[in-house]
Motif scaffolding. Structure first.
Motif, PDB file in Angstrom:
ATOM      1  N   GLN A 189       0.827  -1.377   0.094  1.00  0.00           N
ATOM      2  CA  GLN A 189      -0.023   0.122   0.180  1.00  0.00           C
ATOM      3  C   GLN A 189       0.736   1.289  -0.137  1.00  0.00           C
ATOM      4  O   GLN A 189       0.646   2.101  -0.811  1.00  0.00           O
ATOM      5  N   ILE A 190       1.882   1.298   0.639  1.00  0.00           N
ATOM      6  CA  ILE A 190       2.895   2.344   0.887  1.00  0.00           C
ATOM      7  C   ILE A 190       3.599   2.858  -0.354  1.00  0.00           C
ATOM      8  O   ILE A 190       3.592   3.694  -1.056  1.00  0.00           O
ATOM      9  N   PHE A 191       3.716   1.211  -1.087  1.00  0.00           N
ATOM     10  CA  PHE A 191       4.447   1.731  -2.545  1.00  0.00           C
ATOM     11  C   PHE A 191       3.198   2.093  -3.395  1.00  0.00           C
ATOM     12  O   PHE A 191       3.847   3.136  -4.022  1.00  0.00           O
ATOM     13  N   LYS A 192       2.319   1.648  -3.262  1.00  0.00           N
ATOM     14  CA  LYS A 192       1.187   2.177  -4.140  1.00  0.00           C
ATOM     15  C   LYS A 192       1.072   3.662  -4.141  1.00  0.00           C
ATOM     16  O   LYS A 192       0.973   4.156  -5.118  1.00  0.00           O
ATOM     17  N   ASP A 193       1.111   4.108  -3.000  1.00  0.00           N
ATOM     18  CA  ASP A 193       0.868   5.525  -2.673  1.00  0.00           C
ATOM     19  C   ASP A 193       1.993   6.386  -3.286  1.00  0.00           C
ATOM     20  O   ASP A 193       1.845   7.609  -3.938  1.00  0.00           O
TER      21      ASP A 193
END
Length: 563
Positions: free
Chosen positions: A427-431
């Motif tokens: 999720q943090i990568f996606k953001d």
């Protein structure tokens, strides 16, 4: 679609070239747009020659690579030819291994398992080499960032020769030789070769050592041509020469494996587009669905009957690949819709049971609907693995580099990349990736662009023009099929939609008093209203030949139409 008319080059240069070649100004313009400005440039472009290939020893470390292979042969060492599971990797492995086997028997091949080992050099592959007495590994289309793997092999007294075309990191692996024209310290004159192209330069150097000429190596060019087409490298310089002569081999005397593929599709003469859409997907299907070894078996088999058996198995893999690709694309589009992510700057989707072998194709399919940098993730062991695809002009590799703190590993180039990360970092990568793309992408890049080479009238489409355009082939990046714009066109009343869902468009068009021309527009069926009741419209198109029941006829391949 954004239509952009390419800027006109210097009028003096165009006039000078048009006069030297005895062609129309707009034909000279097409050539100057491709960097061809003099009679000599044009001669090299229209008459590719194997004499134009560079000396392989200009490549950094080539002498070291050849010396190490010759030493291995002299000492009767076992050589393992290792490559990636895609078309570029499997053709490169087939090329180098089959060449070496013409004069040395102790050669084997290794393709990593896409699911078990992942992309590039694997520890499992090195353990296999160690267990089976291999003391030299030649890695093709991978390895430029495999610092730990090469060090691991060195501890086991296994040497590496790396032949790669991807961008190096800050440090190179401590291999005996690293052949990669993208090395900062490599002065080789052409740095856009694919992995199989680097493999060809290696056998060219080995051949020179054995008093072989380039003519002795022509039979290997069917493999090089397939790799150039599949890997979408620029169709310039050496790539164009190798692809040109490779296509001749494919159409006259291909190796049994490629002949077996062609035999199934029953097409007389193949052009580079056929290689991209017919030969390459079948070679790729082995590594996507089963194992890349099947592709190497097919491409190194010299018995035609056995090759036909391999080809029919690969045909079945390709059919399975098509079904998976459709299903996963549908699920991914649904996910974007349901998560209200249609307005983002990126498409990043994940489902743990998606087939790892087709996620790259699915990423390309998603771009057809939502035109933006796209990543498709699936579960791979205890990690998430993804394929990335980009839009014209945007460097997805650089965007991923800005997110490295959240990634386990990544590699690739401007328009395509692969990566893995830990589940908790998804999720943090996606953001972070979304923010990086939003920060760096130019808004125009989010609308598909059609770059138009020239505006012409139908009266300009003469037999002479068609003969000249055929000599522009093979087409590819930096030498794309010319796209023309013509205004004030009318359909003669025969226009109709085609396809199961009326998704395509078939027209018969005229401009002023010109002769009528057949035109086909794939996925333009929804624009038929623009052509009814003899309303004038404008179109951008390629000039194409249509083969039907053995007869060739001229047709326009419409890319887009507007009022």
């Amino acid at each position: 679609m954004r239509w952009t008319l390419k800027s006109k080059p210097s009028e003096d240069t165009v006039k000078h070239l048009a006069k030297a070649l005895n062609v129309e100004d707009f034909v000279a313009t097409l050539l100057v747009q491709r960097g061809i400005e003099t009679f000599e440039d044009a001669k090299r472009f229209f008459r590719p020659s194997l004499d134009d290939l560079h000396d392989p020893y200009l490549m950094k470390d080539m002498e070291k690579a050849v010396a190490r292979i010759e030493k291995a042969i002299e000492n009767e060492e076992n050589i393992l030819v290792f490559g990636d599971y895609d078309v570029d990797g499997t053709t490169a492995v087939s090329l180098v291994s089959s060449y070496l086997k013409t004069y040395y028997p102790n050669v084997a091949t290794y393709i990593p398992d896409r699911y078990d080992e992942g992309y590039g050099i694997s520890f499992k592959g090195i353990d296999f080499a160690d267990d089976n007495g291999f003391s030299l590994i030649i890695a093709l289309d991978c390895g430029i960032k495999s610092i730990d793997h090469v060090a691991y092999a060195k501890e086991r007294n296994i040497d590496f020769i790396i032949c790669d075309h991807h961008r190096p990191g800050d440090f190179l692996p401590e291999a005996v030789a690293v052949l990669d024209p993208k090395r900062d310290d490599c002065n080789y004159p052409y740095d856009e070769l694919c992995g199989c192209g680097i493999g060809f330069k290696l056998i060219q150097a080995l051949g020179q050592n054995r008093n072989q000429t380039i003519d002795d190596l022509i039979p290997y060019l069917d493999l090089v041509s397939a790799a150039i087409a599949a890997d979408i490298v620029p169709m310039t310089g050496e790539n164009r020469v190798l692809a040109y002569f490779g296509l001749q081999v494919i159409n006259t005397n291909p190796r049994p494996g490629i002949k077996a593929i062609i035999h199934q599709i029953k097409k007389q003469t193949l052009d580079i587009t056929d290689v991209v859409f017919i030969i390459a997907p079948r070679i790729n299907a082995a590594g996507r669905i089963k194992h890349g070894n099947h592709a190497v078996e097919l491409l190194t088999e010299f018995d035609f009957e056995q090759a036909q058996q391999f080809a029919s198995e690969i045909e079945a893999y390709n059919s399975e690949r098509k079904d998976l690709d459709k299903l996963i694309t549908k699920e991914a589009l649904q996910q974007i819709e349901e998560n209200n992510e249609k307005e983002r700057f990126t498409s990043v989707v994940f489902q743990e049971d998606w087939h790892k072998g087709v996620i790259g194709i699915v990423a390309s399919r998603l771009i057809e609907t939502y035109y933006r940098p796209t990543l498709v993730f699936t579960k791979s062991g205890d990690k998430y693995a993804a394929s990335a695809r980009s839009v014209k002009g945007f460097d997805v590799y650089n965007a991923l580099e800005a997110c490295t703190e959240h990634l386990e590993q990544f590699g690739g180039h401007m328009y395509a990349a692969g990566m893995t990360l830990k589940e908790e970092n998804y999720q943090i990568f996606k953001d972070t990736f979304e923010k990086e793309v939003e920060r760096t992408i130019h808004p125009d890049m989010l609308t598909p662009e059609i770059a138009v080479d020239a505006e012409i009238d139908f009266a300009d489409i003469t037999p002479k023009l068609i003969r000249i355009l055929k000599q522009f082939e093979p087409f590819g990046p930096q030498n794309m099929t010319p796209i023309f714009l013509t205004r004030n066109i009318k359909d003669t009343g025969y226009g109709k939609p085609l396809g199961q869902e009326d998704e395509h468009l078939k027209l018969f068009v005229k401009q002023n008093n010109s002769e009528g021309l057949a035109a086909i527009g794939f996925n333009l069926g929804n624009k038929i209203e623009l052509t009814t009741h003899q309303k004038p419209f404008q179109a951008v198109y390629c000039i194409d030949e249509n083969e039907w029941k053995g007869k060739l006829s001229l047709q326009l391949r419409l890319r887009d139409i507007k009022e």
